[in-house]
Design an enzyme around this catalytic site. Sequence first.
Site, PDB file in Angstrom:
ATOM      1  CE  LYS A 155      -4.834   0.793   0.485  1.00 48.82           C
ATOM      2  NZ  LYS A 155      -5.711   0.380  -0.388  1.00 48.82           N
ATOM      3  CG  ASP A 195      -7.399   3.753  -0.471  1.00 48.69           C
ATOM      4  OD1 ASP A 195      -7.581   2.282  -0.602  1.00 48.69           O
ATOM      5  OD2 ASP A 195      -7.653   4.334   0.471  1.00 48.69           O
TER       6      ASP A 195
END
Length: 475
Positions: A155, A195
Site C-alpha cells: 500500500k 484509494d
Amino acid sequence: MRSRRDPYRQAKYGLPVGFPAQRNGDHVETAELLEEIYRSVVSRNPGEAEFHQAVREVLDSLGPVLAKRPELTEQRVIERICEPERQIIFGVPWEDDEGTIHINRGFRVQFNSALGPYKGGLRFHPSVYLGTVKFLGFEQTFKNALTGLPIGGGKGGSDFNPRGRSEAEIMRFCQSFMLELSRDLGEYRDVPAGDIGVGGREIGYLFGMYKRITRQYESGVLTGKGLGWGGSVVRKEATGYGAVYFMREMLKERGEEIEGKTCIVSGSGNVAIYTVEKLQQLGARVVACSDSDGYVYDERGIDLELLKQVKERERARISVYADRRGGGARYLEDGNIWNVPCQLAFPSATQNELNGHDAESLVKGGCIAVAEGANMPSTPDAVQIFQEARIAFGLGKAANAGGVAVSALEMQQNARRDTWTFEYTEERLRQIMETIHRTCADTAETYGSPGNYVRGANMASFIRVADAMLALGLV
Ligand code: NDP
C-alpha cells in the site's frame, strides 16, 4: 527441533525469559504466544495505532490454526508476516499555481510478496502517515490472499491533500510522486492502484509519468487505468459491486435477500457510488450517503445520476446533492449517518468511522447485516456489538476485495494484450466474491466459529500466505 525455551532462541530473537513454549493443542499457551507477538509489534511500531488494531484483529483469530499447525509457530511465520518486507519513505516537492513550493511525504510499504508482486492502492489524504500505510498494507496482504489470485500485499500514499487543488497542481504532484516511486515499481515487482483521493485522473497522471521515465508502455504497472489506455471494464465499479455481492451471500445464508431492503452507505466516493448502483439494480432502496462534512437523507431513495454528477463530474460536496434534489432530501451537517434506521449498512468511507455507539444505533434501528466497503471502518467494540447482536458482519478484507480482484483481472488482460467484455468481467467478479464468502464461511465452521466471517477471513487468508512463506523458505 529447538524449543521456544531454548536459550539460544531466546538470545537470537531477543525473547523475554520465560517466553512460552508452544504445545500442540494448548490454547492457553497459544493465547500467551499471540499476546507476546502483539506486544512486540506494538513496541517495534510505536504510535501506529491503526496498524496495532489491524494486527490485533488478525492475531485474535489465529489461535485455532496455531493449535493445529505447530510448525507455523516454530518457523515464526506470524512474526514474519507482521514485519513489512520493505518500507519506502520519500519527499515529494512540488510547486502550486502561485509559485509556492510545498514538500509532502510519500510512502510505499511493500508488505508481503509470498503470493505474487506487491499489489495495493495509493491514498492521498492529509491524515496519511506511515501507520496508515502499514495498516492498509497488512490488511491488503490478507485480502489479496482471499481472492485466490497471485498477488502479494502493499500500500502507499501521501499526506498530500487534493481537496481544492487545481488540475495542474494535481498533475504536478502526481508527477513528482512518481519520479521517486517509479524505481520501486514494475509489473512483476509492485503494482499500485487508487484509494482515497486517487481515482482515474490521478492514475492517468501517474501512468503518464511512469511511461516517460521508463520509456516503456508497461500497462501492467498500475491498475485502475482508463478504458482507452489499458484499463479494465468493471474496475471502477468493482469494490462497490463486490461488497453488495458479498452482502447477498451473507443474506442468503439467513434466508434473506437484498430486494426491498432499506440501506445506508457512508461516503460518496468511488466505493460508495458503485455500492449504491448495485443495490439499486438489485431492488434495494438506499436512503443516505455522506462525506466528511455531513450526510444526506433522501427518503425517496438516492438519485444515482445526480450523485454521480455532483461527486464524480463536479467533485462538489454532498450538500450540493441535497440542494439540487429538493423534494424532502435533507442535508445534515455534522450529522451521524449511523442514526438513520436501516436494514443493511455499508460503511464505505474510511477507517474507524463507525464506533460502538454507532453500532448500537444500527442495532436499535433494525439493521440485520453490515458489509464493509472501506478498510477497517468499524472499531473493535462496534464489531463486538454486531457479533453479540448476531448481525451478519462482513469485514472489509473480505467484503471489499472485489476492487483488487478486478485489478488482478486488469493485470491479466494487460499481460495478454486483451480486453474483456463488461458481462464476462462482472461474472468473474461475482464468482470471486461468492468464492471468498464460501471460503470465509467454511473456514469459520471448520475451526469452530460458524457464522464468524472475521475469524473465517483471517484464518483462511493467513493459511494461504503462511503456506507460501513456508514453501519459499526463510527469505
Ligand atoms: P474516495 O476518495 O473515492 O472517497 C472517499 C469517501 O470517503 C469520500 O466521500 C470522503 O469524503 C469520505 N472520507 C474520506 N476520509 C474521510 C474521513 N476521515 N471522515 C469521513 N469521511 C471521509 O475513496 P474510495 O471510495 O476509493 O475509498 C473509500 C474506502 O474504501 C477507503 O477505506 C478505501 O481504503 C476503501 N477501499 C477502496 C477500494 C477502491 O477500489 N477504491 C478498494 C478497497 C477498499 P470527503 O470527500 O469529504 O473527504
